[in-house]
Design a protein around this motif. Structure first.
Motif, PDB file in Angstrom:
ATOM      1  N   VAL A   1       0.922  -0.932  -0.060  1.00  0.00           N
ATOM      2  CA  VAL A   1       0.136  -0.035  -0.078  1.00  0.00           C
ATOM      3  C   VAL A   1       1.002   1.302   0.099  1.00  0.00           C
ATOM      4  CG1 VAL A   1      -1.753   1.187   1.434  1.00  0.00           C
ATOM      5  CG2 VAL A   1      -1.829  -1.173   0.992  1.00  0.00           C
ATOM      6  N   VAL A   2       1.869   1.428   0.673  1.00  0.00           N
ATOM      7  CA  VAL A   2       2.703   2.408   0.748  1.00  0.00           C
ATOM      8  C   VAL A   2       3.341   2.515  -0.805  1.00  0.00           C
ATOM      9  CG1 VAL A   2       5.224   3.255   1.613  1.00  0.00           C
ATOM     10  CG2 VAL A   2       3.680   1.915   3.041  1.00  0.00           C
ATOM     11  N   SER A   3       3.759   1.602  -1.441  1.00  0.00           N
ATOM     12  CA  SER A   3       4.006   1.830  -2.554  1.00  0.00           C
ATOM     13  C   SER A   3       2.940   2.267  -3.601  1.00  0.00           C
ATOM     14  CB  SER A   3       4.625   0.373  -3.152  1.00  0.00           C
ATOM     15  OG  SER A   3       4.810   0.468  -4.602  1.00  0.00           O
ATOM     16  N   ILE A   4       1.765   2.091  -3.553  1.00  0.00           N
ATOM     17  CA  ILE A   4       0.839   2.602  -4.353  1.00  0.00           C
ATOM     18  C   ILE A   4       0.818   4.052  -4.073  1.00  0.00           C
ATOM     19  CG2 ILE A   4      -1.773   2.698  -4.481  1.00  0.00           C
ATOM     20  CD1 ILE A   4      -1.967  -0.319  -3.843  1.00  0.00           C
ATOM     21  N   TYR A   5       1.094   4.467  -2.763  1.00  0.00           N
ATOM     22  CA  TYR A   5       1.154   5.791  -2.370  1.00  0.00           C
ATOM     23  C   TYR A   5       2.176   6.512  -2.719  1.00  0.00           C
ATOM     24  CZ  TYR A   5       1.509  10.000   0.440  1.00  0.00           C
ATOM     25  OH  TYR A   5       1.696  11.223   0.720  1.00  0.00           O
ATOM     26  N   GLY A   6       3.371   6.248  -2.921  1.00  0.00           N
ATOM     27  CA  GLY A   6       4.486   6.674  -3.139  1.00  0.00           C
ATOM     28  C   GLY A   6       5.088   6.502  -4.482  1.00  0.00           C
ATOM     29  N   VAL A   7       4.546   5.625  -5.364  1.00  0.00           N
ATOM     30  CA  VAL A   7       5.311   5.433  -6.440  1.00  0.00           C
ATOM     31  C   VAL A   7       5.318   6.452  -7.452  1.00  0.00           C
ATOM     32  CG1 VAL A   7       3.463   4.277  -7.891  1.00  0.00           C
ATOM     33  CG2 VAL A   7       5.568   3.493  -8.326  1.00  0.00           C
ATOM     34  N   ASP A   8       4.177   7.262  -7.524  1.00  0.00           N
ATOM     35  CA  ASP A   8       4.361   8.231  -8.523  1.00  0.00           C
ATOM     36  C   ASP A   8       4.926   9.572  -7.695  1.00  0.00           C
ATOM     37  OD1 ASP A   8       3.307   7.157 -10.763  1.00  0.00           O
ATOM     38  OD2 ASP A   8       1.522   6.961  -9.781  1.00  0.00           O
ATOM     39  N   LYS A   9       4.880   9.719  -6.504  1.00  0.00           N
ATOM     40  CA  LYS A   9       5.543  10.880  -5.867  1.00  0.00           C
ATOM     41  C   LYS A   9       6.965  10.797  -5.783  1.00  0.00           C
ATOM     42  CE  LYS A   9       1.715  12.153  -2.448  1.00  0.00           C
ATOM     43  NZ  LYS A   9       0.602  11.696  -3.075  1.00  0.00           N
ATOM     44  N   TRP A  10       7.422   9.722  -5.264  1.00  0.00           N
ATOM     45  CA  TRP A  10       9.037   9.594  -4.974  1.00  0.00           C
ATOM     46  C   TRP A  10       9.738   9.137  -6.206  1.00  0.00           C
ATOM     47  CZ3 TRP A  10       7.070   6.413  -0.319  1.00  0.00           C
ATOM     48  CH2 TRP A  10       6.287   7.148   0.597  1.00  0.00           C
ATOM     49  N   GLY A  11       9.068   8.416  -7.058  1.00  0.00           N
ATOM     50  CA  GLY A  11       9.732   8.058  -8.300  1.00  0.00           C
ATOM     51  C   GLY A  11      10.138   6.502  -8.027  1.00  0.00           C
ATOM     52  N   ARG A  12      10.324   5.893  -9.316  1.00  0.00           N
ATOM     53  CA  ARG A  12      10.786   4.163  -9.103  1.00  0.00           C
ATOM     54  C   ARG A  12      12.134   4.282  -8.848  1.00  0.00           C
ATOM     55  NH1 ARG A  12       5.933   5.947 -11.177  1.00  0.00           N
ATOM     56  NH2 ARG A  12       5.141   4.828 -12.826  1.00  0.00           N
ATOM     57  N   ARG A  13      13.037   5.060  -9.296  1.00  0.00           N
ATOM     58  CA  ARG A  13      14.412   4.804  -8.702  1.00  0.00           C
ATOM     59  C   ARG A  13      14.633   4.911  -7.260  1.00  0.00           C
ATOM     60  NH1 ARG A  13      18.920   5.458 -12.080  1.00  0.00           N
ATOM     61  NH2 ARG A  13      19.877   7.052 -10.505  1.00  0.00           N
ATOM     62  N   PHE A  14      13.954   5.977  -6.801  1.00  0.00           N
ATOM     63  CA  PHE A  14      14.247   6.181  -5.213  1.00  0.00           C
ATOM     64  C   PHE A  14      13.859   4.972  -4.600  1.00  0.00           C
ATOM     65  CE2 PHE A  14      12.363   6.989  -1.153  1.00  0.00           C
ATOM     66  CZ  PHE A  14      13.565   7.494  -0.467  1.00  0.00           C
ATOM     67  N   LEU A  15      12.455   4.059  -4.940  1.00  0.00           N
ATOM     68  CA  LEU A  15      12.166   2.959  -4.150  1.00  0.00           C
ATOM     69  C   LEU A  15      13.071   1.827  -4.452  1.00  0.00           C
ATOM     70  CD1 LEU A  15       8.193   3.251  -4.780  1.00  0.00           C
ATOM     71  CD2 LEU A  15       9.432   3.547  -2.539  1.00  0.00           C
ATOM     72  N   PHE A  16      13.445   1.731  -5.809  1.00  0.00           N
ATOM     73  CA  PHE A  16      14.392   0.814  -6.081  1.00  0.00           C
ATOM     74  C   PHE A  16      15.814   0.742  -5.227  1.00  0.00           C
ATOM     75  CE2 PHE A  16      12.834  -0.350 -10.611  1.00  0.00           C
ATOM     76  CZ  PHE A  16      12.476  -1.650 -10.182  1.00  0.00           C
TER      77      PHE A  16
END
Ligand code: BGC
Length: 521
Positions: free
Chosen positions: A336-351
């Motif tokens: 769920v965190v990822s659904i929230y953050g993926v378009d805010k923080w970006g893919r590279r940051f999460l990876f």
């Protein structure tokens, strides 16, 4: 050095249309395809620690486990038939996803989902009533065939139904339903293992009939996607359908683009050969390496074998199943965190963040297990704090995966392939994923027996490699309309050398459809 990351947002088309209740319900029903996949991932590890199940089908494993009580814990579950039980499903899924891609294209997404549901139902039935190991394996293979169909059609279906602005979130919705499926399986295992007569495993395995029925019935009532209808020549129906899905009358522009996308895709005669062209080198590389690395995080060691692993490191059977439930909850929450953050923080940051987090946890878990079990695999008495530390770090590791490589392993490939290679590239992603899921499932117990606590360092090595790969080679794709995706390669320090200006004279002409044209070519 030019940007390692990528370019800023581009200007896509803005088709009218909303996230209507109709499309929302439709997508929720379709996402149930993720549930059947997740249920399977979660169920096998639990039943393989249930004593009556082992006694009935894998007696030698059970005997070894009993005899080894105070000796080498690393090897107690090492049995080729036991791993075959878990991994046969993924081999079958690998094979059927290839057949399913033809069915999905020629007969539509709905029918493919229907096949998926029926095959899955048959597999669950045979497993629930299994009397011998061969029945278990045949059942697992049928489940795998079902999953191959569902995993090919459901993500396509979701992408085609979703208004393009919500596609990222809906795509991760599929991953969320996988995680929920795993959790449900873990919870059921926990309770069914307590059933007195020792037949709880039948309920666990047969329980897969419920999600199978949901997706079977769902596929009968769901509308077909406009893209799929156009592709099969039913343009009038397609337009009416599109109006209903978007909840607005004015769908002309999107409709025109969908038809054009379909025309363009028909011109491509050899999508597989196309994929080998130099300009698709970045896409081909990602189609192979992203699913490869996703599996080499070692996540499925936890997902398939958490109860086995926890019981190996000294938990009683009940506590081992409970710990699997805990990791299941963490998996859902972090998605769920990822659904929230993926378009805010970006893919590279999460990876990258996920990579560092997983690495630290793998090192700590290896150190904990190494300290207590050494190389002999004989732990002596295990203090309580030790169990807590191991479970805690496994949870932090699962969270790291669930908001990075888990969803992004599916999302990023789906958003970088241009139309003319999309179907071919997507089947490569699915097949590589299934292949390495199979291999990890197949060799894990043997590796645990031989590499001992070093197994966690083995996966840690890959986490380092994949993080370096992302840092240097994956451009940021957040907020970039699919039709402008070629820009990210063009401005990339390494990939730019594969893209000639002539390849895309007017932007990305292959896409040019506001990202709506998910087509089978
Ligand atoms: C992976 C599966 C994994 C699951 C865990 C998926 O993205 O493909 O292999 O078991 O995530 O939630």
């Amino acid at each position: 050095m030019p940007a390692v990351g990528g370019i800023g947002p581009g200007t896509g088309k803005d088709y009218p249309g909303n996230l209507t209740p109709f499309v929302t319900v439709t997508c929720i029903v379709a996402a149930m395809g993720g549930l059947i996949f997740g249920y399977d991932i979660g169920i096998s590890g639990g039943v393989t620690t249930m004593t009556p199940f082992l006694q009935k089908f894998f007696r030698s494993v059970w005997e070894k486990k009993e005899a080894d009580k105070s000796k080498n814990q690393y090897c107690q579950y090492d049995s080729p038939t036991l791993t075959m039980f878990t991994s046969s499903l993924y081999l079958a899924a690998l094979l059927s996803s290839i057949v399913a891609s033809v069915v999905t294209r020629k007969l539509g997404r709905k029918l493919s989902m229907l096949f998926g549901g029926l095959l899955f139902f048959a597999g669950a039935l045979i497993n629930g009533f299994a009397k011998a190991v061969w029945m278990l394996i045949v059942g697992r293979m049928l489940l795998g065939f079902g999953i191959g169909f569902a995993n090919q059609s459901v993500p396509l279906y979701l992408s085609e139904m979703a208004p393009y602005r919500f596609r990222g979130a809906l795509n991760i919705g599929f991953q969320l339903s996988i995680a929920i499926g795993i959790l449900i399986a873990n919870v059921l295992n926990y309770f069914f293992a307590k059933i007195k007569g020792g037949w709880g495993w039948r309920l666990s395995l047969g329980g897969a009939m419920v999600p199978a029925l949901i997706i079977t019935v769902g596929s009968l009532v769901l509308p077909d996607t406009p893209n799929s209808l156009i592709e099969r020549g039913q343009t009038e129906d397609a337009k009416a359908n599109l109006r209903r899905i978007r909840g607005v009358e004015d769908v002309d522009e999107e409709f025109k683009d969908l038809v054009a996308a379909s025309e363009t895709s028909k011109l491509v005669e050899h999508p597989w050969r196309n994929l080998l062209k130099r300009k698709y080198r970045p896409h081909l590389t990602m189609a192979i390496l992203i699913p490869f690395f996703q599996q080499l995080t070692g996540i499925n060691v936890i997902m398939f074998y958490a109860p086995v692993l926890f019981s190996t490191i000294g938990f009683k059977d009940d506590a081992a199943l409970m710990s699997a439930v805990i990791t299941g909850v963490v998996n859902v929450g972090a998605t769920v965190v990822s659904i929230y953050g993926v378009d805010k923080w970006g893919r590279r940051f999460l990876f990258l963040e996920g990579g560092v987090q997983m690495l630290i946890c793998q090192a700590v878990v290896a150190a904990c297990i190494g300290a207590k079990f050494g190389t002999s695999g004989n732990p002596g008495d295990l203090p309580k704090w030790y169990a807590i530390v191991v479970v805690l770090f496994i949870c932090i590791y699962v969270a790291g995966f669930a908001w990075s490589w888990g969803p992004l392993g599916w999302l990023v490939p789906s958003e970088i392939f241009p139309l003319e290679i999309r179907s071919a590239a997507q089947s490569i992603t699915v097949s590589v994923n299934m292949l390495f899921t199979f291999l990890v499932a197949q060799v894990f117990l043997t590796m645990l027996c031989h590499l001992k606590f070093g197994l966690f360092l083995f996966f840690a090595f890959f986490v380092i490699a994949m993080s370096i790969f992302i840092y240097y080679f994956l451009p940021e794709t957040k907020s970039i309309p699919i039709e402008e995706m070629n820009q990210v390669w063009k401005s990339h320090w390494y990939w730019s050398r594969f893209i000639e200006d002539l390849d895309y004279p007017n932007g990305d002409m292959e896409m040019g459809k506001g990202g709506q044209g998910v087509k089978e070519v």
